[in-house]
Design an enzyme around this catalytic site. Structure first.
Site, PDB file in Angstrom:
ATOM      1  N   ASN A 622      46.099   7.542 -63.507  1.00  0.00           N
ATOM      2  CA  ASN A 622      45.880   6.889 -62.161  1.00  0.00           C
ATOM      3  C   ASN A 622      45.328   7.757 -61.432  1.00  0.00           C
ATOM      4  O   ASN A 622      46.011   8.901 -60.875  1.00  0.00           O
ATOM      5  CB  ASN A 622      47.083   6.497 -61.615  1.00  0.00           C
ATOM      6  CG  ASN A 622      46.945   5.684 -60.351  1.00  0.00           C
ATOM      7  OD1 ASN A 622      46.135   6.026 -59.619  1.00  0.00           O
ATOM      8  ND2 ASN A 622      47.743   4.627 -60.116  1.00  0.00           N
ATOM      9  N   GLU A 696      52.201  20.089 -62.280  1.00  0.00           N
ATOM     10  CA  GLU A 696      52.383  21.560 -62.369  1.00  0.00           C
ATOM     11  C   GLU A 696      51.250  22.325 -62.082  1.00  0.00           C
ATOM     12  O   GLU A 696      51.215  23.248 -61.430  1.00  0.00           O
ATOM     13  CB  GLU A 696      53.215  22.090 -63.113  1.00  0.00           C
ATOM     14  CG  GLU A 696      54.890  21.073 -63.054  1.00  0.00           C
ATOM     15  CD  GLU A 696      55.802  21.831 -64.014  1.00  0.00           C
ATOM     16  OE1 GLU A 696      55.547  22.501 -64.868  1.00  0.00           O
ATOM     17  OE2 GLU A 696      57.134  21.421 -63.705  1.00  0.00           O
TER      18      GLU A 696
END
Lengths: 739, 215
Positions: A622, A696
């Site tokens: 997404n 991250e």
């Protein structure tokens, strides 16, 4: 379902729902205040009691006595829990810290008592009346000093980041015509998520239910069972919404232990939130590091040797901060050496914070790369591209599954107008401001973990997905709904997602940037089974039907999906497990960060003006939520570069700035518009989703890019984070005099 | 500080057991768990309007407005992030102006008109700012979001009312709605997930529509 060979074409590749920038499905709840976080659950038929945690006022020593008379005589106070009535407690299996002190105190603000009362105000007043007699003992609080007696980890924990040497580093470095040898330091940092750790605990006989805020539900159950000495089967954890984690809520911390004990000892449902001022010293943090980088290169910019040694400290049994991970995978270079050292400290426990190891390691490595490029008189982008490698530098037989680092750097340089950067430091001014640009590479491993899920199809055509995966702001609810919608050929509003409950199938939770790829793959596996059940209902051969627009069809035979559940709900459960592909291929995510800063000539105030991240992280499930992950990480990178530092009082042994006024994080005024480019990528070696994590990756390298931009603007090289303005002011390079 | 609250300090008995029930499954001896000798505490009455509804509460005088909303009225949309006015998660609007609800005692709000995130809109009937936050993905974990949205709504009103900020270039002219003004005025609301760039876009969209309407 076992995934052991690279994925071919599958139902996800239709990309009717997956890959679309769909609004979060939990958005209407979150934006209207209707999403229910741990402390907010209303437990039927119970009036909860309130607990208040008291933290130790010393860093190391022993509690002689806790005087409780005054507290207990306050109106509404129900009881006081300390180590003397709590019963035997062990530690968890991830965090090493003891979550209730006594008689020994291991670190400042370690929980020593819980005051339980009928109201929050009463519990707080009771806590203020406890008087504690301590016997202090000496502790180790200074990382630099403790480093003298640090242990070299070999193989260390985790073993993947242990001491390693390829060829002969020392010889290679000695003979290199261009050399860099510098020390970099990163401070202790705090997760400082917005929702404090909180738990409501309730016992029903032997059964314990905790509404809590824990990223990895399975670790939470395991650790709480271990700490309390009870059967994990008797524990149910519920974390439907988590107000941020960043690793700081990985598993059980003091709030859940305190609430469980208090509920057990008082027979009441007890709610406890860690007060903000306790969070910084009571829980965990990203530990400080002292890192030495040595790079040797030929005149043409080829790195011939690269060495990275790193020191961090921790409490006994705590981890080392494995800063050298990225150095082992990022750049080519024949002679290599990495080494981790761990010193004993009696500060609070250091543990995982967003991109543990890599974030701090790259804060050093990517400044070193910038410095080396300057020595070589090479463009920092070109220098990085020159030393790209398509095979793992420590093991040339192991290729990267996908690696578009060069493309990230090139795409970013073009988009950011890198060519307009002054080649000379302090070459660009605008009024009172010095302008500079900086770059850094980004790399973060792409782990994927076993994950189970259950899917249900109702006769209304609603598909319900159940797994104990958590959504810590990452968008799990949404991407899981997208996955189920794609697999079952329905619209996303026909999918219901239930997460964060240990009574649901086990997931690896939100950590290590494995959440998105792992949980959607688990849902994929369960959906494959459900599709087979549906096909069976319609008399189709398994794996032959097309699921599209709410219909199931083979050639000209077409049925409504909901019809398959006419005679009862269809339920399938499966888990995705993994074979050897992650050993065969180096699986990582890559990126490049570009930053422009302005530094005030007189005050040395640093303003970030522009930021761009180019990321390549497998299929983007997404783009809207993935982009948010990246801009959020870039923001945290600004904090790491410019302001975040837990200041250690090396006499008393604690973090001085333990609230949100003292521990500064970026605010609106610190952050400019941020751009993110997500490169198209599919990684069939990961899973049928062909996706990787990105949350991250977005942080790794940002701080160094800012440091490099500050150097480009001012000519001042700061190697001690955070780059606060006084460090520029105090540097030997006087900006005005040299003008 | 002037305080026109007429505190009716009554000594109400709270119906609280004087001895704590102790769970049978406790593994240890519980002799040290004792109830407080007296459970009588002073409560004070306060009345205010929350999201259009009149509320009458009898509260421990130490109760903050934030805890009155969360613990007594079960309006948990207003968040407790720090309890010290450092994070902005508890932002609500009192008589049309935003405040940190953790920094005022509930009893200071006699007859006040309080609007919380729940009063701005609901999942079925979103406020324009709530809809814009969803559209621009201006949140992640969602914990600071109610405070951000309440602040954002108030910021547009402040700018439209001509209230200057630290970055306003001219105190004699109405402040302009731009990224600097929004960034400055929103800086009391921390978002650790780092959605700032998206939040500013959401606010800008709503604000520019509001300006168009006014014209």
């Amino acid at each position: 379902m076992k995934f052991d060979k690279p994925a071919g074409k599958n139902a996800i590749d239709q990309l009717k729902v997956v890959g679309k920038p769909i609004d979060r499905i939990d958005g209407p709840l979150k934006t209207t205040g209707r999403a229910t976080y741990a402390y907010e659950h209303q437990i039927a038929e119970t009036k909860p009691a309130y607990g208040y945690i008291v933290g130790a006022g010393i860093a190391k020593g022993r509690i002689e006595a806790i005087h409780q008379t005054a507290a207990k005589s306050l109106p509404g106070v129900i009881g006081v829990i300390t180590a003397s009535n709590a019963g035997p407690l062990k530690t968890g299996r991830f965090y090493a810290d003891r979550l209730l002190a006594g008689p020994d105190v291991d670190h400042y603000h370690q929980a020593i008592a819980i005051v339980v009362a009928e109201s929050f105000e009463q519990a707080r007043a009771g806590a203020a009346l406890l008087r504690v007699d301590y016997v202090k003992s000496k502790g180790s609080f200074d990382l630099k000093k403790a480093g003298a007696s640090a242990t070299i980890l070999n193989p260390g924990r985790p073993s993947t980041a242990a001491t390693a040497e390829v060829s002969s580093f020392e010889d290679g470095f000695k003979s290199a015509p261009f050399k860099l040898d510098e020390i970099y330091t990163t401070p202790d940092q705090s997760h400082a998520m917005m929702e404090p750790h909180a738990t409501i605990a309730k016992w029903d006989g032997e059964k314990l239910t905790c509404w809590c805020s824990i990223q990895q539900i399975n670790w939470g159950v395991r650790d709480l069972a271990n700490i309390l000495g009870i059967d994990p089967k008797n524990i149910r954890l519920i974390s439907a919404f988590i107000g941020g984690g960043f690793g700081g809520k990985g598993t059980v911390l003091s709030d859940i232990v305190a609430a469980s004990l208090a509920a057990r000892l008082t027979g009441r449902t007890v709610k406890i939130t860690l007060q903000r001022t306790l969070m910084f010293n009571n829980t965990i943090h990203r530990p400080a590091t002292i890192q030495r980088l040595r790079i040797g290169a030929d005149a043409d910019g080829t790195i011939t040797s690269i060495g990275h040694e790193s020191l961090s400290g921790n409490i006994p049994r705590g981890f080392a901060e494995y800063t050298t991970t990225s150095t082992r995978t990022l750049y080519a270079g024949k002679n290599r050496m990495t080494q981790l050292k761990l010193a004993l400290l009696n500060l609070p426990e250091g543990a995982a914070m967003r991109a543990p190891g890599e974030a701090s390691g790259m804060m050093a490595l990517e400044i070193a790369m910038d410095e080396m490029a300057a020595k070589l008189k090479m463009d920092p982008v070109e220098f990085r591209i020159k030393n790209d490698t398509q095979v793992h530098p420590e093991n040339p037989k192991r290729t990267f599954s996908t690696r578009l680092l060069v493309e990230c750097l090139q795409t970013g340089a073009k988009k950011f107008k890198w060519e307009s950067r002054s080649k000379q430091p302090r070459g660009k001014e605008e009024g009172d401001w010095l302008l500079g640009m900086g770059v850094a590479s980004a790399v973060r491993g792409a782990p994927i973990m076993k994950c189970a899920a259950r899917v249900r199809l109702s006769n209304k055509g609603i598909v319900t997905v159940e797994t104990d995966m958590t959504d810590i702001g990452t968008g799990s609810y949404t991407i899981i709904a997208q996955t189920a919608a794609e697999m079952m050929g329905i619209e996303i509003n026909k999918v219901v997602v239930k997460l964060g409950d240990s009574s649901l199938p086990e997931s690896p939770g939100s950590a290590g940037q494995w959440g998105a790829a792992s949980s959607t793959s688990g849902v994929y596996a369960a959906c494959v089974k459900l599709r087979e059940k549906v096909e069976q209902m319609f008399g189709f051969e398994p794996g032959t039907a097309e699921f599209s627009d709410g219909k199931v069809s083979v050639k000209n035979k077409k049925y409504s999906l909901s019809k398959a559940a006419d005679s009862g709900e269809l339920i399938s459960e499966d888990e995705m497990t993994y074979g050897e592909l992650s050993r065969e291929f180096a699986q990582d995510t890559f990126g490049a960060h570009f930053v422009e800063v302005a530094v005030n000539k007189y005050s040395c105030e640093i303003r970030v003006r522009r930021m761009l991240a180019v990321c390549h992280a497998g299929r983007i499930l997404n783009p809207k939520t993935a982009r948010s992950q990246v801009i959020g990480a870039m923001t945290m990178g600004v904090g790491a570069a410019l302001m975040e530092e837990l200041v250690v009082d090396t006499n008393v042994g604690f973090f001085v700035n333990h609230d949100l006024a003292g521990y500064e994080v970026p605010v609106h005024a610190d952050i400019p518009h941020q751009d993110v480019i997500l490169l198209e990528d599919l990684d069939p070696t990961m899973s049928p989703m062909k996706a990787k994590g990105i949350g991250e990756l977005g942080l790794v390298g940002v701080a160094a890019a800012i440091a490099n931009a500050v150097y480009n603007a001012t000519g001042v090289r700061i190697r001690e984070y955070p780059i606060s303005l006084h460090k520029i002011l105090e540097s030997s390079y006087n900006l005005e005099e040299n003008n | 500080m002037e305080n026109d609250n007429r505190l009716k300090l009554s000594r109400r008995e709270m119906i609280i057991g004087t001895t704590a029930a102790i769970s049978a499954i406790a593994a240890t001896k519980l002799t040290s768990i004792e109830a407080g000798e007296s459970n009588k505490i002073a409560l004070a009455d306060v009345s205010f309007v929350v999201n259009g509804k009149k509320q009458h509460l009898a509260l421990d005088t130490r109760t903050t407005l934030l805890d009155a909303l969360r613990e007594h009225l079960k309006l948990n949309g207003t968040k407790k992030g720090c309890d010290h006015g450092q994070c902005g998660a508890c932002t609500v609007m009192v008589n049309g102006r935003r405040i940190n609800s953790c920094l005022s005692l509930a009893l200071q709000h006699e007859d006040d008109n309080i609007v919380t995130i729940e009063g701005l809109g609901s999942p079925d009937k979103l406020h324009a700012m709530q809809a814009a936050f969803i559209k621009h993905d201006a949140y992640q974990c969602g914990y600071c979001t109610p405070g951000q949205i309440c602040s954002a709504v108030a910021v547009i009103n402040e700018i439209n009312s001509g209230i200057p900020s630290h970055v306003s270039t001219n105190l004699n002219q109405s402040p302009i709605l731009n990224n600097d003004e929004i960034g400055e005025r929103m800086s009391g609301n921390i978002c650790r997930c780092g959605a700032y760039s998206n939040i500013v876009e959401a606010i800008t969209e709503v604000a520019s529509k509001a300006v168009k309407k006014a014209r």
